[in-house]
Design an enzyme around this catalytic site. Structure first.
Site, PDB file in Angstrom:
ATOM      1  N   TYR A   1      17.162  36.391  46.446  1.00 56.03           N
ATOM      2  CA  TYR A   1      15.939  35.848  46.830  1.00 56.03           C
ATOM      3  C   TYR A   1      15.125  36.631  47.702  1.00 56.03           C
ATOM      4  O   TYR A   1      15.614  37.774  48.313  1.00 56.03           O
ATOM      5  CB  TYR A   1      16.248  34.655  47.926  1.00 56.03           C
ATOM      6  CG  TYR A   1      16.517  34.755  49.286  1.00 56.03           C
ATOM      7  CD1 TYR A   1      15.781  34.883  50.518  1.00 56.03           C
ATOM      8  CD2 TYR A   1      17.957  35.052  49.733  1.00 56.03           C
ATOM      9  CE1 TYR A   1      16.062  35.229  51.756  1.00 56.03           C
ATOM     10  CE2 TYR A   1      18.273  35.377  50.978  1.00 56.03           C
ATOM     11  CZ  TYR A   1      17.307  35.319  51.884  1.00 56.03           C
ATOM     12  OH  TYR A   1      17.730  35.455  53.176  1.00 56.03           O
ATOM     13  N   CYS A   2      13.784  36.385  47.864  1.00 55.07           N
ATOM     14  CA  CYS A   2      12.738  37.451  48.349  1.00 55.07           C
ATOM     15  C   CYS A   2      11.856  36.494  49.322  1.00 55.07           C
ATOM     16  O   CYS A   2      12.243  35.473  49.957  1.00 55.07           O
ATOM     17  CB  CYS A   2      12.135  38.381  47.746  1.00 55.07           C
ATOM     18  SG  CYS A   2      11.371  37.881  46.172  1.00 55.07           S
ATOM     19  N   ARG A   3      10.751  36.796  49.188  1.00 59.13           N
ATOM     20  CA  ARG A   3       9.443  36.037  49.984  1.00 59.13           C
ATOM     21  C   ARG A   3       9.107  34.905  49.485  1.00 59.13           C
ATOM     22  O   ARG A   3       9.171  33.852  50.397  1.00 59.13           O
ATOM     23  CB  ARG A   3       8.295  36.871  50.109  1.00 59.13           C
ATOM     24  CG  ARG A   3       8.442  38.276  50.856  1.00 59.13           C
ATOM     25  CD  ARG A   3       7.504  39.145  50.871  1.00 59.13           C
ATOM     26  NE  ARG A   3       7.384  40.349  51.405  1.00 59.13           N
ATOM     27  CZ  ARG A   3       6.886  41.434  50.906  1.00 59.13           C
ATOM     28  NH1 ARG A   3       6.329  41.711  49.678  1.00 59.13           N
ATOM     29  NH2 ARG A   3       7.415  42.675  51.728  1.00 59.13           N
TER      30      ARG A   3
END
Length: 222
Positions: free
Chosen positions: A178-180
């Site tokens: 996952y990221c932002r």
């Protein structure tokens, strides 16, 4: 309606419109996206958004005048943060409404994120899979964003370091990346890299922005 009432109504709607005008810039929306990950200095925001310091400061002042961000001073440094979770909610909703009703958004999204056919895991599914011990959670945002808040148990390896540090990840587990947020390319790039190296990798179907807004548990620090 009396003339006074008409004037007051116009003033009210002009006040609403001022908020809309503050959002009428792709770079200002990008700055809100970055601030949704945590507090940052002007210098850090300018670098992350690819802006010079003067332009970044001007955009931030516009957002401040609209009430979307707040500041605090630490010596000569000015730190910016979102004025509240409702600003993050507005930003997230704006993106979803634009994707649903603005014809150019889906093609622009696909051109930016790319297509890799990777499977996705929902935020509702992830805690159970972590508890079962069959996945490893990987946060590929910059370290300062991870320290400001991350999914409990997630390992931090920024996407730019992933190729060199891939051996830090377990070989026998599926990796959930996952990221932002839902429109963050870092997770897409990480899944492509992991898959090319023979690892089993899937994406969280959104990211840290949506995780926070859903009031899921968040850890901070290392």
């Amino acid at each position: 309606m009396t003339e006074a009432k008409t004037g007051a109504k116009t003033q009210l709607y002009d006040a609403f419109a001022a908020s809309g005008k503050a959002l009428a810039s792709g770079k200002r929306l990008e700055l809100l996206d970055l601030l949704a990950q945590g507090e940052r200095t002007v210098d850090a925001l300018a670098k992350a958004a690819g802006l010079n310091l003067t332009t970044a400061s001007a955009h931030l002042q516009t957002l401040k005048q609209a009430g979307f961000v707040r500041t605090r001073r630490e010596g000569v440094r000015i730190h910016y943060r979102l004025a509240g979770d409702d600003v993050a909610q507005l930003f997230a909703l704006l993106r979803k409404v634009a994707e649903a009703h603005q014809a150019t958004v889906p093609s622009a999204r696909d051109a930016y994120l790319g297509q890799d056919g990777a499977a996705e895991v929902t935020r509702e599914e992830l805690p159970a899979r972590v508890a079962a011990g069959d996945v490893a959670v990987l946060d590929v945002r910059p370290v300062e964003e991870y320290l400001a808040g991350h999914i409990p148990g997630a390992v931090s390896i920024p996407v730019g370091e992933l190729a060199e540090r891939i051996n830090e990840l377990p070989e026998d587990a599926e990796i959930v990346v996952y990221c932002r947020g839902e429109y963050c390319v870092l997770a897409y790039d990480a899944v492509r890299l992991l898959t090319d190296r023979g690892r089993r990798a899937v994406r969280l179907n959104d990211g840290m922005l949506e995780w926070r807004l859903a009031e899921m548990p968040v850890d901070a620090g290392p």
